[in-house]
Design a protein around this motif. Structure first.
Motif, mmCIF file in Angstrom:
data_model
loop_
_atom_site.group_PDB
_atom_site.id
_atom_site.type_symbol
_atom_site.label_atom_id
_atom_site.label_comp_id
_atom_site.label_asym_id
_atom_site.label_seq_id
_atom_site.Cartn_x
_atom_site.Cartn_y
_atom_site.Cartn_z
ATOM 1 N N GLU A 1 -2.794 6.910 2.975
ATOM 2 C CA GLU A 1 -2.304 8.083 3.699
ATOM 3 C C GLU A 1 -2.822 9.354 3.044
ATOM 4 O OE1 GLU A 1 -1.593 9.850 6.132
ATOM 5 O OE2 GLU A 1 0.319 8.966 6.713
ATOM 6 N N GLU B 1 0.568 3.068 17.329
ATOM 7 C CA GLU B 1 -0.311 3.040 16.152
ATOM 8 C C GLU B 1 -0.327 1.673 15.466
ATOM 9 O OE1 GLU B 1 0.601 6.079 13.364
ATOM 10 O OE2 GLU B 1 2.740 5.867 13.597
ATOM 11 N N THR C 1 6.835 -1.221 11.334
ATOM 12 C CA THR C 1 6.095 -0.183 10.608
ATOM 13 C C THR C 1 4.913 -0.743 9.824
ATOM 14 O OG1 THR C 1 7.446 -0.345 8.600
ATOM 15 C CG2 THR C 1 8.222 1.158 10.340
ATOM 16 N N VAL C 2 4.715 -2.057 9.882
ATOM 17 C CA VAL C 2 3.650 -2.674 9.079
ATOM 18 C C VAL C 2 2.940 -3.787 9.860
ATOM 19 C CG1 VAL C 2 4.774 -2.239 6.841
ATOM 20 C CG2 VAL C 2 5.250 -4.366 8.081
ATOM 21 N N ARG D 1 0.835 -1.210 0.000
ATOM 22 C CA ARG D 1 0.000 0.000 0.000
ATOM 23 C C ARG D 1 0.866 1.256 0.000
ATOM 24 N NH1 ARG D 1 -5.642 -0.185 0.766
ATOM 25 N NH2 ARG D 1 -6.270 -2.132 1.724
ATOM 26 N N ASN D 2 0.237 2.330 -0.356
ATOM 27 C CA ASN D 2 0.853 3.679 -0.282
ATOM 28 C C ASN D 2 2.215 3.765 -0.972
ATOM 29 O OD1 ASN D 2 -1.398 4.552 1.148
ATOM 30 N ND2 ASN D 2 -0.436 4.204 3.144
ATOM 31 N N ARG E 1 -0.347 1.685 -3.799
ATOM 32 C CA ARG E 1 -0.864 0.332 -3.926
ATOM 33 C C ARG E 1 -0.192 -0.373 -5.105
ATOM 34 N NH1 ARG E 1 -6.196 -1.483 -2.360
ATOM 35 N NH2 ARG E 1 -6.626 -3.472 -3.358
ATOM 36 N N ARG F 1 0.550 -3.998 5.225
ATOM 37 C CA ARG F 1 -0.164 -2.732 5.427
ATOM 38 C C ARG F 1 0.634 -1.787 6.323
ATOM 39 N NH1 ARG F 1 -6.412 -2.700 7.311
ATOM 40 N NH2 ARG F 1 -6.550 -3.908 5.369
ATOM 41 N N PRO F 2 1.021 -0.634 5.827
ATOM 42 C CA PRO F 2 1.736 0.318 6.689
ATOM 43 C C PRO F 2 0.836 0.827 7.803
ATOM 44 C CG PRO F 2 1.217 1.331 4.577
ATOM 45 C CD PRO F 2 0.789 -0.107 4.486
ATOM 46 N N VAL F 3 1.442 1.122 8.933
ATOM 47 C CA VAL F 3 0.632 1.565 10.074
ATOM 48 C C VAL F 3 0.962 2.988 10.504
ATOM 49 C CG1 VAL F 3 0.352 -0.766 10.960
ATOM 50 C CG2 VAL F 3 2.255 0.612 11.770
ATOM 51 N N ILE F 4 1.955 3.597 9.874
ATOM 52 C CA ILE F 4 2.374 4.931 10.319
ATOM 53 C C ILE F 4 1.612 5.985 9.532
ATOM 54 C CG2 ILE F 4 4.309 6.536 10.467
ATOM 55 C CD1 ILE F 4 6.101 4.046 10.781
ATOM 56 N N SER F 5 0.878 6.794 10.245
ATOM 57 C CA SER F 5 0.146 7.870 9.587
ATOM 58 C C SER F 5 0.508 9.177 10.265
ATOM 59 C CB SER F 5 -1.360 7.614 9.659
ATOM 60 O OG SER F 5 -1.773 7.498 10.999
ATOM 61 N N GLY F 6 0.400 10.240 9.528
ATOM 62 C CA GLY F 6 0.778 11.513 10.143
ATOM 63 C C GLY F 6 0.243 12.684 9.370
#
Lengths: 66, 316
Positions: free
Chosen positions: B221, B203, A33-34, A6-7, A9, A58-63
């Motif tokens: 994102e 997170e 991070t995933v 993802r990100n 995709r 799936r990445p888990v870091i959002s900001g």
């Protein structure tokens, strides 16, 4: 195995069997991070992924604005 | 990998707790950590009317779900920010979550209700998008809570968010920000109480919670966030955490326990002397003689939008 990233995709085909940690190392992705998802559950790092598996990394870091 | 609690196959590792967890025990860990944060920081009282600010992402939907699991009643608030397809998908996720559970979702739409969106507003005001977005969110959360008669606004800020903000505030010695960086901000000066019940969860854990609970959240994102400072701070902290699990927890909770109160006077000085914005009426720093325009109304003006009078309600 089929791997969905993802990100952005995108999809990859990678030969199995391969442990989750080895898959992430091969893709140069840090494990913290995933999440690795198969079906409706999470796959832990020591699990062996088979050639027929379909997984999502799936990445888990959002900001954004806080 | 076995569950540290029951020895069943584990699905999730949490290195800072030195534990691995099966589905049920991981979900219990998330509930327990949230309940502890709510209790330790006196976040919610019986009878509180609670409004959860939901973006459609993992953290806010997890926060809403966890509060419901813990027995609280809470409505949701979704803000449409006008960020193209990203906002469309985010709104869909928030609505689907509410609809599937029969929950009430309040909706505010920045382009419809205020005449501008975040990308064009940021450009016109020469602000970075995350700054314009954060400013708009804070104003609209407060306004929606007052209009709806809610006592508390809940946000989905997690441990990683708080540690990264703290890191940035320390790097630049933002004393007034440090004085306000608390998991609870009490109601005052016409602002509702604000609480962050996920500060004990990282997170990766909120994302895992959503997957294991079958919560379909917005995974993509925000396109406006790419390369922002907040993500840079998170990356730096994650490098440290990788070799020293628990560092982010110690950094944030150590700050709360040992340093936060030292900055309270700086925050109070900044917040003193609030007056009503001359356009919308919301509380804003200024002088008693009036004529002050709040930061949100200044953004609205530059973006070519519309200021809408706020409702201050009985708490003012």
């Amino acid at each position: 195995m089929q791997v969905l990233l993802r990100n952005p995709r995108r999809e990859l085909s990678i030969d199995g069997p391969l442990r989750v940690h080895a898959l992430l190392d091969r893709l140069d992705i840090h494990r913290d991070t995933v999440l690795v998802i198969r079906g409706d559950t999470l796959v832990p790092g020591d699990e062996l992924l088979e050639d027929h598996d379909v997984v999502e990394i799936r990445p888990v870091i959002s900001g954004g604005a806080t | 990998m076995k569950c540290t609690v029951c020895k069943a196959p584990a699905v999730m590792d949490v290195r800072r707790h030195n534990g691995n967890f099966c589905r049920d025990h991981f979900l219990r860990l998330c509930r327990d950590q949230t309940a502890k944060a709510v209790k330790d920081f006196d976040m919610l009282s019986p009878g509180d009317r609670v409004l959860v600010a939901v973006s459609g992402g993992k953290d806010s939907l997890a926060a809403w779900d966890l509060l419901l699991e813990l027995g609280y009643e809470a409505d949701g608030l979704y803000l449409g920010l006008g960020i193209g397809g990203y906002s469309d998908a985010s709104g869909d996720a928030a609505r689907a979550f509410a609809e599937a559970r029969g929950l009430h979702l309040v909706e505010v739409d920045l382009p419809r209700d205020h005449g501008f969106d975040v990308p064009s507003g940021a450009k016109a005001a020469r602000r970075v998008p995350c700054s314009a977005c954060g400013l708009s969110k804070r104003h609209l959360f407060d306004d929606a809570a007052r209009r709806g008669g809610y006592d508390v606004v809940v946000t989905g800020h997690n441990l990683d968010d708080e540690a990264a903000v703290l890191f940035g505030n320390v790097l630049h010695w933002q004393a007034d920000y440090l004085g306000r960086q608390l998991p609870v901000l009490p109601a005052r000066h016409g602002f509702p109480k604000k609480v962050k019940p996920l500060v004990r969860l990282a997170e990766r854990e909120t994302a895992a919670y959503c997957v294991l609970r079958g919560i379909d959240y917005q995974v993509e994102e925000c396109p406006m966030a790419e390369g922002n400072k907040h993500l840079g701070y998170k990356a730096a902290l994650n490098q440290i955490e990788a070799t020293s699990p628990g560092t982010k927890h110690d950094f944030y909770f150590g700050f709360l326990a040992r340093a936060s109160a030292r900055f309270t006077p700086d925050a109070e000085a900044e917040q003193g002397g609030l007056v009503a914005c001359s356009r919308c009426g919301s509380p804003t720093p200024g002088h008693e003689e009036g004529g002050e325009v709040c930061a949100f109304c200044r953004l609205v003006e530059r973006a070519g939008g519309r200021s809408v009078p706020v409702e201050l309600g009985p708490r003012r």
